[in-house]
Design a protein around this motif. Structure first.
Motif, mmCIF file in Angstrom:
data_model
loop_
_atom_site.group_PDB
_atom_site.id
_atom_site.type_symbol
_atom_site.label_atom_id
_atom_site.label_comp_id
_atom_site.label_asym_id
_atom_site.label_seq_id
_atom_site.Cartn_x
_atom_site.Cartn_y
_atom_site.Cartn_z
ATOM 1 N N UNK A 1 16.434 96.877 102.166
ATOM 2 C CA UNK A 1 16.056 96.497 103.532
ATOM 3 C C UNK A 1 14.622 95.959 103.546
ATOM 4 N N UNK A 2 13.772 96.550 102.718
ATOM 5 C CA UNK A 2 12.402 96.063 102.547
ATOM 6 C C UNK A 2 12.440 94.592 102.120
ATOM 7 N N UNK A 3 13.252 94.287 101.126
ATOM 8 C CA UNK A 3 13.366 92.911 100.627
ATOM 9 C C UNK A 3 13.914 91.980 101.703
ATOM 10 N N UNK A 4 14.882 92.478 102.470
ATOM 11 C CA UNK A 4 15.443 91.687 103.568
ATOM 12 C C UNK A 4 14.356 91.291 104.568
ATOM 13 N N UNK A 5 13.480 92.224 104.929
ATOM 14 C CA UNK A 5 12.393 91.925 105.866
ATOM 15 C C UNK A 5 11.444 90.899 105.258
ATOM 16 N N UNK A 6 11.130 91.078 103.973
ATOM 17 C CA UNK A 6 10.202 90.168 103.291
ATOM 18 C C UNK A 6 10.789 88.755 103.186
ATOM 19 N N UNK A 7 12.081 88.671 102.899
ATOM 20 C CA UNK A 7 12.733 87.367 102.725
ATOM 21 C C UNK A 7 12.998 86.665 104.055
ATOM 22 N N UNK A 8 13.557 87.404 105.010
ATOM 23 C CA UNK A 8 14.090 86.778 106.218
ATOM 24 C C UNK A 8 13.138 86.801 107.406
ATOM 25 N N UNK A 9 12.237 87.762 107.459
ATOM 26 C CA UNK A 9 11.387 87.900 108.639
ATOM 27 C C UNK A 9 9.957 87.441 108.385
ATOM 28 N N UNK A 10 9.339 87.913 107.311
ATOM 29 C CA UNK A 10 7.967 87.476 107.028
ATOM 30 C C UNK A 10 7.929 86.307 106.052
ATOM 31 N N UNK B 1 7.697 96.431 109.231
ATOM 32 C CA UNK B 1 8.881 97.131 108.746
ATOM 33 C C UNK B 1 9.428 98.071 109.821
ATOM 34 N N UNK B 2 8.537 98.784 110.509
ATOM 35 C CA UNK B 2 8.964 99.698 111.567
ATOM 36 C C UNK B 2 9.611 98.944 112.718
ATOM 37 N N UNK B 3 9.059 97.783 113.065
ATOM 38 C CA UNK B 3 9.594 97.012 114.179
ATOM 39 C C UNK B 3 11.006 96.491 113.867
ATOM 40 N N UNK B 4 11.223 95.983 112.663
ATOM 41 C CA UNK B 4 12.551 95.483 112.297
ATOM 42 C C UNK B 4 13.541 96.640 112.190
#
Length: 243
Positions: free
Chosen positions: A150-159, A171-174
């Motif tokens: 999920x960490x990687x998902x946030x890094x790839x898709x959100x930031x 990370x907390x917000x997502x």
């Protein structure tokens, strides 16, 4: 994995994971059952724009209140509330938690998992270069590990790989977007004078992450602002009584 490089060989990692999960509670500490009512959540960042906001009562009225790192509530209840249900942290930002609060570990590096094992076993943990806080006061039956996938998902898709990795706040917000029906966001971004600092500090200078570039605060804030514009979150910017 978006972790700061593997610090050991895979067999040792597997051994670490095995020991950790033997220590962890044997049941799922996340509430899976969904009640009929809308799950309302407050994500509370640590921005100085919370000072003088009088958001405390509104924050405490939410079903879940998610805080992070060294967030202080005592003495600031009028602005930030006093209720906490989930607290995101990593070893360097650890603090004692109250009863019935979920400790959500954000593992930025494999050694963070070893630190958690020592916390759960009520042992001190001496890292090679610094002594980390531990043991800490926390409910070992309410521990959650933020999954590296999920960490990687946030890094790839959100930031989108802006910054070395996402901030704890992002990370907390997502996380909140995925578990909440209605998400109110407090304490993100700069204060009304354009300064980046924690609400419990007198320091008016930008946070260290603004200097080092570890997190891209500007990009993250643009994403958060866009989420508010399209109605996915309610963003409170520190103006008393109004979003």
């Amino acid at each position: 994995m978006v972790l700061k490089g593997l610090q050991s060989r895979r067999p040792r990692m597997r051994m670490m994971y095995s020991r950790l999960f033997e220590t962890m509670p044997k049941f799922n500490s996340v509430e899976n059952s969904r009640s009929c009512h809308c799950r309302r959540c407050a994500i509370v960042g640590n921005s100085g724009n919370l000072k003088g906001s009088s958001y405390g009562q509104l924050i405490d009225s939410q079903d879940y209140v998610i805080r992070m790192n060294r967030a202080v509530t005592k003495g600031y209840e009028l602005d930030v509330g006093k209720k906490t249900t989930h607290h995101f942290m990593y070893p360097e930002s650890a603090k004692d938690l109250g009863a019935n609060v979920h400790l959500v570990l954000v593992p930025f590096k494999p050694l963070d998992l070893l630190w958690l094992e020592n916390v759960l076993l009520n042992r001190n943990f001496l890292l090679m270069f610094r002594k980390l806080k531990g043991p800490i006061t926390a409910d070992r039956d309410k521990v959650i590990i933020f999954h590296p996938v999920f960490f990687k998902y946030v890094h790839d898709k959100w930031t989108e790989h802006y910054g070395k990795y996402p901030s704890t706040g992002m990370l907390a917000l997502i996380f909140g977007l995925h578990i909440c029906d209605q998400l109110s966001v407090f304490g993100y971004g700069w204060d009304r004078q354009g300064n980046w600092h924690h609400y419990w500090e007198n320091n008016r200078l930008g946070g260290a992450f603004r200097v080092t570039g570890v997190h891209n605060a500007t990009f993250e804030m643009n994403v958060i602002t866009r989420l508010a514009e399209i109605g996915k979150i309610q963003l409170y910017r520190g103006r008393p009584g109004t979003p």
